[in-house]
Design a protein around this motif. Structure first.
Motif, PDB file in Angstrom:
ATOM      1  N   LYS A 268       4.349  -1.210   8.706  1.00  0.00           N
ATOM      2  CA  LYS A 268       5.113  -1.175   9.921  1.00  0.00           C
ATOM      3  C   LYS A 268       6.644  -0.928   9.235  1.00  0.00           C
ATOM      4  CE  LYS A 268       1.715  -3.286  12.514  1.00  0.00           C
ATOM      5  NZ  LYS A 268       0.620  -2.783  12.483  1.00  0.00           N
ATOM      6  N   ILE A 269       7.642   0.088   8.847  1.00  0.00           N
ATOM      7  CA  ILE A 269       7.811   0.434   8.123  1.00  0.00           C
ATOM      8  C   ILE A 269      10.193  -0.519   9.162  1.00  0.00           C
ATOM      9  CG2 ILE A 269       9.865   1.751   7.259  1.00  0.00           C
ATOM     10  CD1 ILE A 269       7.437   4.009   6.668  1.00  0.00           C
ATOM     11  N   THR A 270       9.414  -0.037  10.406  1.00  0.00           N
ATOM     12  CA  THR A 270      11.076  -0.743  11.140  1.00  0.00           C
ATOM     13  C   THR A 270      11.619  -1.745  10.990  1.00  0.00           C
ATOM     14  OG1 THR A 270      10.774   1.416  12.719  1.00  0.00           O
ATOM     15  CG2 THR A 270      12.602   0.232  12.931  1.00  0.00           C
TER      16      THR A 270
ATOM     17  N   THR B 202       0.741  -1.037  -0.036  1.00  0.00           N
ATOM     18  CA  THR B 202      -0.175  -0.074  -0.250  1.00  0.00           C
ATOM     19  C   THR B 202       0.281   1.320  -0.032  1.00  0.00           C
ATOM     20  OG1 THR B 202      -0.345   0.447   2.974  1.00  0.00           O
ATOM     21  CG2 THR B 202      -0.933  -1.125   1.442  1.00  0.00           C
ATOM     22  N   CYS B 203       2.625   1.069   0.011  1.00  0.00           N
ATOM     23  CA  CYS B 203       2.880   2.328  -0.308  1.00  0.00           C
ATOM     24  C   CYS B 203       3.137   3.159  -0.943  1.00  0.00           C
ATOM     25  CB  CYS B 203       4.701   1.938   0.488  1.00  0.00           C
ATOM     26  SG  CYS B 203       5.804   3.086  -0.582  1.00  0.00           S
ATOM     27  N   PHE B 204       2.565   4.106  -1.276  1.00  0.00           N
ATOM     28  CA  PHE B 204       2.018   4.820  -2.016  1.00  0.00           C
ATOM     29  C   PHE B 204       3.382   5.818  -2.843  1.00  0.00           C
ATOM     30  CE2 PHE B 204       0.257   9.337  -0.699  1.00  0.00           C
ATOM     31  CZ  PHE B 204       0.342   8.668   0.363  1.00  0.00           C
ATOM     32  N   GLN B 205       4.646   5.688  -1.564  1.00  0.00           N
ATOM     33  CA  GLN B 205       5.688   6.403  -2.136  1.00  0.00           C
ATOM     34  C   GLN B 205       6.021   7.902  -1.734  1.00  0.00           C
ATOM     35  OE1 GLN B 205       8.981   5.199  -3.540  1.00  0.00           O
ATOM     36  NE2 GLN B 205       8.283   3.712  -2.817  1.00  0.00           N
ATOM     37  N   CYS B 206       5.479   8.342  -1.115  1.00  0.00           N
ATOM     38  CA  CYS B 206       4.819   9.693  -0.680  1.00  0.00           C
ATOM     39  C   CYS B 206       6.847  10.568   0.421  1.00  0.00           C
ATOM     40  CB  CYS B 206       3.109   9.933   0.692  1.00  0.00           C
ATOM     41  SG  CYS B 206       4.582   9.123   2.144  1.00  0.00           S
ATOM     42  N   GLY B 207       7.507   9.838   0.483  1.00  0.00           N
ATOM     43  CA  GLY B 207       8.808   9.551   1.166  1.00  0.00           C
ATOM     44  C   GLY B 207       8.698  10.516   2.679  1.00  0.00           C
ATOM     45  N   THR B 208       7.683  10.695   3.381  1.00  0.00           N
ATOM     46  CA  THR B 208       7.386  10.399   5.054  1.00  0.00           C
ATOM     47  C   THR B 208       8.070  10.343   5.272  1.00  0.00           C
ATOM     48  OG1 THR B 208       5.069  11.282   4.028  1.00  0.00           O
ATOM     49  CG2 THR B 208       6.108  10.868   6.789  1.00  0.00           C
ATOM     50  N   CYS B 209       8.875   8.523   4.765  1.00  0.00           N
ATOM     51  CA  CYS B 209       9.409   8.052   5.719  1.00  0.00           C
ATOM     52  C   CYS B 209      11.243   8.567   6.315  1.00  0.00           C
ATOM     53  CB  CYS B 209       9.127   6.651   5.486  1.00  0.00           C
ATOM     54  SG  CYS B 209       9.413   6.994   3.843  1.00  0.00           S
ATOM     55  N   THR B 210      11.654   9.065   4.581  1.00  0.00           N
ATOM     56  CA  THR B 210      12.801   9.445   3.792  1.00  0.00           C
ATOM     57  C   THR B 210      12.785  10.422   4.936  1.00  0.00           C
ATOM     58  OG1 THR B 210      12.536   8.070   1.888  1.00  0.00           O
ATOM     59  CG2 THR B 210      13.831   9.956   2.756  1.00  0.00           C
TER      60      THR B 210
ATOM     61  N   ARG C 114       5.212   7.638  11.613  1.00  0.00           N
ATOM     62  CA  ARG C 114       4.629   9.007  10.838  1.00  0.00           C
ATOM     63  C   ARG C 114       4.065   7.887   8.869  1.00  0.00           C
ATOM     64  NH1 ARG C 114       9.202  13.801  11.695  1.00  0.00           N
ATOM     65  NH2 ARG C 114       9.112  13.552  14.171  1.00  0.00           N
ATOM     66  N   CYS C 115       4.018   6.954   8.982  1.00  0.00           N
ATOM     67  CA  CYS C 115       3.986   6.658   8.067  1.00  0.00           C
ATOM     68  C   CYS C 115       2.016   6.639   7.158  1.00  0.00           C
ATOM     69  CB  CYS C 115       4.581   4.985   7.409  1.00  0.00           C
ATOM     70  SG  CYS C 115       3.116   4.401   6.479  1.00  0.00           S
ATOM     71  N   PRO C 116       1.847   7.128   6.444  1.00  0.00           N
ATOM     72  CA  PRO C 116       0.656   7.036   6.696  1.00  0.00           C
ATOM     73  C   PRO C 116      -0.174   6.703   6.472  1.00  0.00           C
ATOM     74  CG  PRO C 116       1.387   8.468   4.830  1.00  0.00           C
ATOM     75  CD  PRO C 116       2.523   8.729   5.568  1.00  0.00           C
ATOM     76  N   ARG C 117       1.009   5.296   5.848  1.00  0.00           N
ATOM     77  CA  ARG C 117      -0.368   4.496   5.338  1.00  0.00           C
ATOM     78  C   ARG C 117      -0.075   3.261   6.518  1.00  0.00           C
ATOM     79  NH1 ARG C 117      -3.429   5.215   1.094  1.00  0.00           N
ATOM     80  NH2 ARG C 117      -2.516   4.715  -0.852  1.00  0.00           N
ATOM     81  N   GLY C 118       0.051   3.640   7.370  1.00  0.00           N
ATOM     82  CA  GLY C 118       0.455   2.712   8.980  1.00  0.00           C
ATOM     83  C   GLY C 118       1.264   1.802   8.061  1.00  0.00           C
TER      84      GLY C 118
ATOM     85  N   ILE D  79      14.097   1.438   0.379  1.00  0.00           N
ATOM     86  CA  ILE D  79      14.359   0.482   0.846  1.00  0.00           C
ATOM     87  C   ILE D  79      12.572  -0.639   0.713  1.00  0.00           C
ATOM     88  CG2 ILE D  79      14.707  -1.022   3.424  1.00  0.00           C
ATOM     89  CD1 ILE D  79      16.774   0.088   3.159  1.00  0.00           C
ATOM     90  N   ILE D  80      11.923   0.246   1.435  1.00  0.00           N
ATOM     91  CA  ILE D  80      10.342  -0.151   0.419  1.00  0.00           C
ATOM     92  C   ILE D  80      10.094  -0.716  -0.457  1.00  0.00           C
ATOM     93  CG2 ILE D  80       7.957   0.197   0.893  1.00  0.00           C
ATOM     94  CD1 ILE D  80       9.694  -0.313   3.434  1.00  0.00           C
ATOM     95  N   LYS D  81      10.526   0.211  -1.294  1.00  0.00           N
ATOM     96  CA  LYS D  81       9.677   0.197  -2.863  1.00  0.00           C
ATOM     97  C   LYS D  81      11.310  -1.283  -3.137  1.00  0.00           C
ATOM     98  CE  LYS D  81      11.791   2.911  -6.189  1.00  0.00           C
ATOM     99  NZ  LYS D  81      11.949   3.833  -6.826  1.00  0.00           N
TER     100      LYS D  81
HETATM  101  S1  SF4 Z   1       6.118   6.994   4.529  1.00  0.00           S
HETATM  102 FE1  SF4 Z   1       4.846   5.595   4.294  1.00  0.00          FE
HETATM  103  S2  SF4 Z   1       3.731   5.319   2.250  1.00  0.00           S
HETATM  104 FE2  SF4 Z   1       5.064   6.835   2.432  1.00  0.00          FE
HETATM  105  S3  SF4 Z   1       7.003   5.944   1.294  1.00  0.00           S
HETATM  106 FE3  SF4 Z   1       7.068   6.249   3.669  1.00  0.00          FE
HETATM  107  S4  SF4 Z   1       6.306   3.302   3.480  1.00  0.00           S
HETATM  108 FE4  SF4 Z   1       5.508   4.711   1.604  1.00  0.00          FE
END
Ligand code: SF4
Ligand code: SF4
Length: 147
Positions: A65-67, A8-16, A59-63, A32-34
């Motif tokens: 669990k990146i870490t 569901t990641c839409f590559q918004c970049g909030t994580c980065t 902070r990921c808007p999609r929730g 990394i996610i992509k």
């Molecule tokens: S913050 Fe979440 S939705 Fe946005 S790029 Fe990172 S993993 Fe994807």
């Protein structure tokens, strides 16, 4: 197997943008996610640049669990034998002394000079240390970090 949540990641970049490590290293957590969705990234050095601060995950808007996903990817890498030399050395210390950062001879003698005994840890007690070694062996940890 990829978690459907990751898709569901839409590559918004909030994580980065939230990543303190990425400000100083080549870690780009969005990549990394992509990339983890599309290919095997167990050899990527950046996997080990995450400090597991959990900023991105909070902070990921999609929730997503990146870490937690980074930790899972690291486990996959280790199972494939991709362990950094520095990490391998720390693991070896753990097996040999029961400590990731063992108390060396210099510190023991410095303590003695000021009237302190060796600290009460498994390093001091042979039986306790053997118990730790047995425990680590039973989990296959020693095999995992072999060269
Ligand atoms: S913050 Fe979440 S939705 Fe946005 S790029 Fe990172 S993993 Fe994807
Ligand atoms: S948990 Fe890792 S990837 Fe996420 S913001 Fe912290 S250092 Fe960056």
């Amino acid at each position: 197997m990829k978690s459907s949540e990751i898709l569901t990641c839409f590559q918004c970049g909030t994580c980065t943008g939230s990543c303190p490590s990425g400000r100083y290293t080549s870690l780009n957590v969005r990549w990394i996610i992509k990339d983890s969705i599309r290919k095997d990234i167990s050899g990527d050095l950046e996997l080990w640049m995450c400090t597991t601060c959990y900023n991105c995950q909070e902070r990921c808007p999609r929730g997503i669990k990146i870490t937690d996903e980074i930790l899972r990817l690291r486990s996959v890498a280790v199972k494939k034998g991709k362990v950094l030399p520095a990490h391998r050395a720390v693991c070896r210390y753990l097996i040999e002394t029961g400590h990731a950062i063992p108390i060396d001879d210099l510190h023991i003698s410095t303590r003695e000079q000021i009237g302190l005994a060796a600290p009460e840890t498994v390093q001091k007690y042979k039986k306790a240390l053997n118990d730790v070694k047995t425990l680590l062996k039973s989990t296959g940890f020693d095999e995992l970090i072999k060269e």
